[in-house]
Design a protein around this motif. Structure first.
Motif, PDB file in Angstrom:
ATOM      1  N   ILE A 190       0.874  -1.163   0.000  1.00 41.58           N
ATOM      2  CA  ILE A 190       0.000   0.000   0.000  1.00 41.58           C
ATOM      3  C   ILE A 190       0.912   1.213   0.000  1.00 41.58           C
ATOM      4  CG2 ILE A 190      -0.226  -0.016   2.533  1.00 41.58           C
ATOM      5  CD1 ILE A 190      -3.149   0.954   2.069  1.00 41.58           C
ATOM      6  N   THR A 191       0.698   2.097  -0.973  1.00 38.12           N
ATOM      7  CA  THR A 191       1.631   3.173  -1.184  1.00 38.12           C
ATOM      8  C   THR A 191       0.928   4.424  -1.689  1.00 38.12           C
ATOM      9  OG1 THR A 191       3.612   3.847  -2.399  1.00 38.12           O
ATOM     10  CG2 THR A 191       2.103   2.357  -3.525  1.00 38.12           C
ATOM     11  N   GLN A 192       1.569   5.559  -1.460  1.00 36.55           N
ATOM     12  CA  GLN A 192       1.072   6.817  -2.000  1.00 36.55           C
ATOM     13  C   GLN A 192       1.790   7.185  -3.306  1.00 36.55           C
ATOM     14  OE1 GLN A 192       1.787  10.082   0.638  1.00 36.55           O
ATOM     15  NE2 GLN A 192       3.966   9.678   0.816  1.00 36.55           N
ATOM     16  N   ASN A 193       2.695   6.350  -3.732  1.00 38.78           N
ATOM     17  CA  ASN A 193       3.476   6.619  -4.938  1.00 38.78           C
ATOM     18  C   ASN A 193       2.636   6.328  -6.182  1.00 38.78           C
ATOM     19  OD1 ASN A 193       5.274   6.808  -7.030  1.00 38.78           O
ATOM     20  ND2 ASN A 193       6.646   5.217  -6.292  1.00 38.78           N
ATOM     21  N   PRO A 194       2.287   7.330  -6.971  1.00 36.30           N
ATOM     22  CA  PRO A 194       1.430   7.081  -8.134  1.00 36.30           C
ATOM     23  C   PRO A 194       2.080   6.164  -9.168  1.00 36.30           C
ATOM     24  CG  PRO A 194       2.300   9.308  -8.192  1.00 36.30           C
ATOM     25  CD  PRO A 194       2.650   8.739  -6.861  1.00 36.30           C
ATOM     26  N   TYR A 195       3.386   6.109  -9.208  1.00 40.13           N
ATOM     27  CA  TYR A 195       4.064   5.277 -10.201  1.00 40.13           C
ATOM     28  C   TYR A 195       3.939   3.782  -9.868  1.00 40.13           C
ATOM     29  CZ  TYR A 195       5.961   9.654 -11.875  1.00 40.13           C
ATOM     30  OH  TYR A 195       6.076  10.933 -12.371  1.00 40.13           O
ATOM     31  N   ALA A 196       3.512   3.477  -8.662  1.00 42.39           N
ATOM     32  CA  ALA A 196       3.308   2.071  -8.290  1.00 42.39           C
ATOM     33  C   ALA A 196       1.987   1.526  -8.814  1.00 42.39           C
ATOM     34  CB  ALA A 196       3.369   1.912  -6.773  1.00 42.39           C
ATOM     35  N   TYR A 197       1.098   2.395  -9.259  1.00 42.82           N
ATOM     36  CA  TYR A 197      -0.228   1.980  -9.694  1.00 42.82           C
ATOM     37  C   TYR A 197      -0.226   1.665 -11.180  1.00 42.82           C
ATOM     38  CZ  TYR A 197      -1.858   3.209  -5.091  1.00 42.82           C
ATOM     39  OH  TYR A 197      -2.043   3.244  -3.723  1.00 42.82           O
ATOM     40  N   ASP A 198      -0.885   0.562 -11.519  1.00 44.33           N
ATOM     41  CA  ASP A 198      -0.808   0.034 -12.869  1.00 44.33           C
ATOM     42  C   ASP A 198      -1.957   0.483 -13.770  1.00 44.33           C
ATOM     43  OD1 ASP A 198       0.040  -2.515 -10.826  1.00 44.33           O
ATOM     44  OD2 ASP A 198       1.484  -1.931 -12.371  1.00 44.33           O
ATOM     45  N   TYR A 199      -3.098   0.752 -13.175  1.00 46.00           N
ATOM     46  CA  TYR A 199      -4.286   1.111 -13.956  1.00 46.00           C
ATOM     47  C   TYR A 199      -4.932   2.350 -13.345  1.00 46.00           C
ATOM     48  CZ  TYR A 199      -3.641  -3.719 -15.450  1.00 46.00           C
ATOM     49  OH  TYR A 199      -3.115  -4.880 -15.929  1.00 46.00           O
ATOM     50  N   TRP A 200      -5.497   3.171 -14.230  1.00 45.27           N
ATOM     51  CA  TRP A 200      -6.105   4.425 -13.804  1.00 45.27           C
ATOM     52  C   TRP A 200      -7.469   4.604 -14.466  1.00 45.27           C
ATOM     53  CZ3 TRP A 200      -3.842   7.957 -10.416  1.00 45.27           C
ATOM     54  CH2 TRP A 200      -2.533   7.655 -10.041  1.00 45.27           C
ATOM     55  N   GLY A 201      -8.375   5.245 -13.739  1.00 46.78           N
ATOM     56  CA  GLY A 201      -9.638   5.649 -14.321  1.00 46.78           C
ATOM     57  C   GLY A 201      -9.500   6.976 -15.039  1.00 46.78           C
ATOM     58  N   GLN A 202     -10.614   7.435 -15.597  1.00 42.33           N
ATOM     59  CA  GLN A 202     -10.599   8.660 -16.385  1.00 42.33           C
ATOM     60  C   GLN A 202     -10.814   9.904 -15.527  1.00 42.33           C
ATOM     61  OE1 GLN A 202     -13.257   6.862 -15.924  1.00 42.33           O
ATOM     62  NE2 GLN A 202     -14.833   8.384 -15.464  1.00 42.33           N
ATOM     63  N   GLY A 203     -11.232   9.713 -14.302  1.00 43.78           N
ATOM     64  CA  GLY A 203     -11.383  10.825 -13.376  1.00 43.78           C
ATOM     65  C   GLY A 203     -12.808  11.340 -13.298  1.00 43.78           C
ATOM     66  N   THR A 204     -13.132  11.947 -12.158  1.00 48.59           N
ATOM     67  CA  THR A 204     -14.431  12.586 -11.963  1.00 48.59           C
ATOM     68  C   THR A 204     -14.196  13.926 -11.251  1.00 48.59           C
ATOM     69  OG1 THR A 204     -16.682  12.286 -11.094  1.00 48.59           O
ATOM     70  CG2 THR A 204     -14.898  11.408  -9.746  1.00 48.59           C
ATOM     71  N   GLN A 205     -14.892  14.953 -11.717  1.00 47.20           N
ATOM     72  CA  GLN A 205     -14.666  16.302 -11.204  1.00 47.20           C
ATOM     73  C   GLN A 205     -15.408  16.512  -9.890  1.00 47.20           C
ATOM     74  OE1 GLN A 205     -12.798  19.058 -12.592  1.00 47.20           O
ATOM     75  NE2 GLN A 205     -13.245  19.920 -10.567  1.00 47.20           N
ATOM     76  N   VAL A 206     -14.700  17.047  -8.917  1.00 51.52           N
ATOM     77  CA  VAL A 206     -15.304  17.476  -7.656  1.00 51.52           C
ATOM     78  C   VAL A 206     -15.030  18.968  -7.501  1.00 51.52           C
ATOM     79  CG1 VAL A 206     -15.180  17.313  -5.142  1.00 51.52           C
ATOM     80  CG2 VAL A 206     -15.097  15.234  -6.537  1.00 51.52           C
ATOM     81  N   THR A 207     -16.092  19.732  -7.332  1.00 52.25           N
ATOM     82  CA  THR A 207     -15.965  21.172  -7.157  1.00 52.25           C
ATOM     83  C   THR A 207     -16.650  21.570  -5.862  1.00 52.25           C
ATOM     84  OG1 THR A 207     -15.970  21.510  -9.550  1.00 52.25           O
ATOM     85  CG2 THR A 207     -16.398  23.431  -8.165  1.00 52.25           C
ATOM     86  N   VAL A 208     -15.896  22.240  -4.997  1.00 53.58           N
ATOM     87  CA  VAL A 208     -16.429  22.675  -3.712  1.00 53.58           C
ATOM     88  C   VAL A 208     -16.479  24.192  -3.707  1.00 53.58           C
ATOM     89  CG1 VAL A 208     -16.195  22.555  -1.212  1.00 53.58           C
ATOM     90  CG2 VAL A 208     -15.383  20.649  -2.630  1.00 53.58           C
ATOM     91  N   SER A 209     -17.660  24.733  -3.570  1.00 55.73           N
ATOM     92  CA  SER A 209     -17.825  26.189  -3.581  1.00 55.73           C
ATOM     93  C   SER A 209     -17.777  26.734  -2.156  1.00 55.73           C
ATOM     94  CB  SER A 209     -19.154  26.564  -4.238  1.00 55.73           C
ATOM     95  OG  SER A 209     -20.236  26.047  -3.482  1.00 55.73           O
TER      96      SER A 209
END
Length: 124
Positions: free
Chosen positions: A104-123
């Motif tokens: 379990i790591t915070q290093n993004p380079y250790a992750y093999d697959y990624w989603g396309q992302g979802t926008q979160v906007t806080v006003s």
């Protein structure tokens, strides 16, 4: 190959809550460490939270500790990010990612697959 699809983003006022979901394809989801990252405009992608394959270990960025909770349902091939007490600085595109190792790591380079992302906007 694993495909990840995030959902649940949107616009919320400061102090509000959102729950993000990430649905994974493939039969080996239960063996992956899953992570959440975010990227705000003009900033680098940053680690938010991660959970290991059996949910016994979780890991959070200091900026979200106590406000965000990561969880998973292996029967549904889904990982969640419950976000409470949202702040304007939480505004970003949120990505889920899968790591085939058992660490379990915070290093993004250790992750093999990624989603396309979802926008979160806080006003404010």
């Amino acid at each position: 190959q694993v495909q990840l699809v995030e959902s649940g983003g949107g616009l919320v006022q400061a102090g509000g809550s959102l729950r993000l979901s990430c649905l994974a394809s493939g039969r080996t989801f239960s063996s992956y460490t899953m992570g959440w990252f975010r990227q705000a405009p003009g900033k680098e992608r940053e680690f938010v939270a991660a959970i290991n394959w059996n949910s016994l270990n979780t890991y959070y960025a200091d900026s979200v500790k106590g406000r965000f909770t990561v969880s998973r349902d292996n029967a549904k091939n889904t990982v969640y990010l419950q976000m409470n007490s949202l702040k304007p600085e939480d505004t970003a595109v949120y990505y889920c990612a899968a790591d085939q190792s058992y660490g379990i790591t915070q290093n993004p380079y250790a992750y093999d697959y990624w989603g396309q992302g979802t926008q979160v906007t806080v006003s404010s």
